[in-house]
Design a protein around this motif. Structure first.
Motif, PDB file in Angstrom:
ATOM      1  N   PHE A 139      35.370  39.841  55.500  1.00 40.22           N
ATOM      2  CA  PHE A 139      35.499  40.734  54.458  1.00 40.22           C
ATOM      3  C   PHE A 139      35.745  40.186  53.041  1.00 40.22           C
ATOM      4  CE2 PHE A 139      39.655  39.626  56.116  1.00 40.22           C
ATOM      5  CZ  PHE A 139      40.419  39.147  55.247  1.00 40.22           C
ATOM      6  N   ARG A 140      35.544  41.073  51.863  1.00 33.84           N
ATOM      7  CA  ARG A 140      35.789  40.680  50.687  1.00 33.84           C
ATOM      8  C   ARG A 140      36.962  41.180  50.071  1.00 33.84           C
ATOM      9  NH1 ARG A 140      34.513  42.876  45.517  1.00 33.84           N
ATOM     10  NH2 ARG A 140      33.722  44.755  46.502  1.00 33.84           N
ATOM     11  N   MET A 141      37.427  40.258  49.147  1.00 36.71           N
ATOM     12  CA  MET A 141      38.696  40.654  48.384  1.00 36.71           C
ATOM     13  C   MET A 141      38.125  40.408  46.834  1.00 36.71           C
ATOM     14  SD  MET A 141      41.986  39.270  50.703  1.00 36.71           S
ATOM     15  CE  MET A 141      41.061  37.848  50.903  1.00 36.71           C
ATOM     16  N   GLN A 142      39.057  40.788  45.977  1.00 32.71           N
ATOM     17  CA  GLN A 142      38.752  40.520  44.379  1.00 32.71           C
ATOM     18  C   GLN A 142      39.934  39.787  43.749  1.00 32.71           C
ATOM     19  OE1 GLN A 142      35.657  41.311  43.260  1.00 32.71           O
ATOM     20  NE2 GLN A 142      36.307  40.044  41.506  1.00 32.71           N
ATOM     21  N   LEU A 143      39.755  38.808  43.128  1.00 31.94           N
ATOM     22  CA  LEU A 143      40.898  38.307  42.366  1.00 31.94           C
ATOM     23  C   LEU A 143      40.676  38.762  40.803  1.00 31.94           C
ATOM     24  CD1 LEU A 143      40.560  34.303  43.018  1.00 31.94           C
ATOM     25  CD2 LEU A 143      42.422  35.748  43.509  1.00 31.94           C
ATOM     26  N   LYS A 144      41.686  38.564  40.183  1.00 38.79           N
ATOM     27  CA  LYS A 144      41.808  38.858  38.769  1.00 38.79           C
ATOM     28  C   LYS A 144      41.457  37.716  38.059  1.00 38.79           C
ATOM     29  CE  LYS A 144      45.534  42.311  39.551  1.00 38.79           C
ATOM     30  NZ  LYS A 144      46.829  42.749  39.234  1.00 38.79           N
ATOM     31  N   PRO A 145      40.820  38.048  36.670  1.00 36.02           N
ATOM     32  CA  PRO A 145      40.454  36.957  35.860  1.00 36.02           C
ATOM     33  C   PRO A 145      41.695  35.748  35.590  1.00 36.02           C
ATOM     34  CG  PRO A 145      39.698  38.773  34.973  1.00 36.02           C
ATOM     35  CD  PRO A 145      40.688  39.458  35.955  1.00 36.02           C
ATOM     36  N   GLY A 146      41.322  34.625  35.741  1.00 34.97           N
ATOM     37  CA  GLY A 146      42.323  33.578  35.013  1.00 34.97           C
ATOM     38  C   GLY A 146      43.246  33.068  36.043  1.00 34.97           C
ATOM     39  N   GLU A 197      45.928  29.371  40.716  1.00 36.03           N
ATOM     40  CA  GLU A 197      46.981  29.774  40.999  1.00 36.03           C
ATOM     41  C   GLU A 197      46.906  30.299  42.600  1.00 36.03           C
ATOM     42  OE1 GLU A 197      51.282  30.460  41.714  1.00 36.03           O
ATOM     43  OE2 GLU A 197      50.014  29.103  40.048  1.00 36.03           O
ATOM     44  N   TYR A 198      45.822  30.955  42.737  1.00 32.36           N
ATOM     45  CA  TYR A 198      45.497  31.699  44.078  1.00 32.36           C
ATOM     46  C   TYR A 198      45.397  30.267  45.087  1.00 32.36           C
ATOM     47  CZ  TYR A 198      43.195  34.027  47.920  1.00 32.36           C
ATOM     48  OH  TYR A 198      42.818  34.638  49.081  1.00 32.36           O
ATOM     49  N   LYS A 199      44.463  29.284  44.592  1.00 33.79           N
ATOM     50  CA  LYS A 199      44.251  28.229  45.451  1.00 33.79           C
ATOM     51  C   LYS A 199      45.864  27.357  45.564  1.00 33.79           C
ATOM     52  CE  LYS A 199      41.971  24.746  47.339  1.00 33.79           C
ATOM     53  NZ  LYS A 199      42.704  24.186  48.120  1.00 33.79           N
ATOM     54  N   ARG A 200      46.665  27.247  44.475  1.00 36.17           N
ATOM     55  CA  ARG A 200      47.714  26.503  44.773  1.00 36.17           C
ATOM     56  C   ARG A 200      48.540  27.184  45.962  1.00 36.17           C
ATOM     57  NH1 ARG A 200      52.814  26.775  43.695  1.00 36.17           N
ATOM     58  NH2 ARG A 200      52.835  28.790  42.631  1.00 36.17           N
ATOM     59  N   GLU A 207      32.678  31.910  42.285  1.00 35.53           N
ATOM     60  CA  GLU A 207      33.294  31.653  41.002  1.00 35.53           C
ATOM     61  C   GLU A 207      32.631  32.768  40.005  1.00 35.53           C
ATOM     62  OE1 GLU A 207      34.545  27.826  39.886  1.00 35.53           O
ATOM     63  OE2 GLU A 207      33.890  27.215  41.772  1.00 35.53           O
ATOM     64  N   ALA A 208      31.349  33.088  40.172  1.00 38.17           N
ATOM     65  CA  ALA A 208      30.624  34.068  39.211  1.00 38.17           C
ATOM     66  C   ALA A 208      31.389  35.169  39.002  1.00 38.17           C
ATOM     67  CB  ALA A 208      29.118  34.039  39.380  1.00 38.17           C
ATOM     68  N   SER A 209      31.755  35.849  40.344  1.00 46.08           N
ATOM     69  CA  SER A 209      32.377  37.116  40.349  1.00 46.08           C
ATOM     70  C   SER A 209      33.753  37.383  40.638  1.00 46.08           C
ATOM     71  CB  SER A 209      31.521  37.918  41.459  1.00 46.08           C
ATOM     72  OG  SER A 209      31.801  37.251  42.608  1.00 46.08           O
ATOM     73  N   LEU A 210      34.486  36.055  41.050  1.00 49.58           N
ATOM     74  CA  LEU A 210      35.713  35.970  41.394  1.00 49.58           C
ATOM     75  C   LEU A 210      35.940  36.867  42.705  1.00 49.58           C
ATOM     76  CD1 LEU A 210      37.612  36.219  38.183  1.00 49.58           C
ATOM     77  CD2 LEU A 210      37.196  34.306  39.396  1.00 49.58           C
ATOM     78  N   ALA A 211      35.047  37.067  43.615  1.00 50.55           N
ATOM     79  CA  ALA A 211      35.247  37.557  44.802  1.00 50.55           C
ATOM     80  C   ALA A 211      35.395  36.606  45.867  1.00 50.55           C
ATOM     81  CB  ALA A 211      33.761  38.438  45.211  1.00 50.55           C
ATOM     82  N   GLU A 255      49.955  39.949  41.895  1.00 47.89           N
ATOM     83  CA  GLU A 255      49.552  39.665  40.654  1.00 47.89           C
ATOM     84  C   GLU A 255      48.217  38.978  40.492  1.00 47.89           C
ATOM     85  OE1 GLU A 255      52.432  37.228  38.788  1.00 47.89           O
ATOM     86  OE2 GLU A 255      52.600  35.847  40.441  1.00 47.89           O
ATOM     87  N   LEU A 256      47.709  38.709  41.404  1.00 46.87           N
ATOM     88  CA  LEU A 256      46.530  37.404  41.279  1.00 46.87           C
ATOM     89  C   LEU A 256      45.310  38.511  41.940  1.00 46.87           C
ATOM     90  CD1 LEU A 256      47.933  34.381  42.799  1.00 46.87           C
ATOM     91  CD2 LEU A 256      47.964  35.163  40.500  1.00 46.87           C
ATOM     92  N   MET A 257      45.447  39.457  42.547  1.00 50.08           N
ATOM     93  CA  MET A 257      44.366  40.288  42.990  1.00 50.08           C
ATOM     94  C   MET A 257      44.435  41.608  42.890  1.00 50.08           C
ATOM     95  SD  MET A 257      45.283  38.523  46.877  1.00 50.08           S
ATOM     96  CE  MET A 257      43.432  38.888  47.328  1.00 50.08           C
ATOM     97  N   GLU A 258      43.065  42.415  43.163  1.00 50.70           N
ATOM     98  CA  GLU A 258      43.453  43.681  43.257  1.00 50.70           C
ATOM     99  C   GLU A 258      43.812  44.297  44.589  1.00 50.70           C
ATOM    100  OE1 GLU A 258      39.411  45.616  42.741  1.00 50.70           O
ATOM    101  OE2 GLU A 258      39.060  44.675  40.905  1.00 50.70           O
TER     102      GLU A 258
END
Length: 105
Positions: A7-14, A18-21, A48-52, A83-86
């Motif tokens: 499945f796909r999820m979506q990160l917020k910009p910036g 923090e998501y990786k940490r 990285e281009a779409s933050l998907a 706070e980091l993702m949709e």
């Protein structure tokens, strides 16, 4: 036979670092809950281009993945990551299923 779920999820910009940490420091009790639910070999990849985020996990035949949303540790993780993702209003990450197109065994 084990199943694969992608499945796909979506990160917020910036928030990539923090998501990786947070995943580098994933809670042991969450790992235990995922394993107890029959999930193993779980990977998440970033475009990285779409933050998907693209997730692929393997499920044991007797998996109990559907019970995870009711677990307090899962709810706490979702709240911490919201706070980091949709997400949905309950903080569960929005997921878009991915259709299998090719597999090399």
């Amino acid at each position: 036979m084990d199943r694969i779920h992608a499945f796909r999820m979506q990160l917020k910009p910036g928030v990539v670092d923090e998501y990786k940490r947070r995943h580098d420091e994933i809670w042991p009790e969450l790992i235990a809950a995922l394993r107890d639910a029959g999930i193993y070999d779980y990977s998440i990849f970033l475009d990285e281009a779409s933050l998907a985020l693209f997730a692929v996990l393997k499920l044991r035949p007797d998996d109990k993945r559907d019970a995870l949303p009711q677990l307090p540790v899962m709810q706490r993780w979702w709240a911490a990551m919201a706070e980091l993702m949709e997400t949905h209003p309950d903080h569960r990450p929005k997921e878009w299923p991915l259709r299998p197109m090719f597999h090399l065994d």
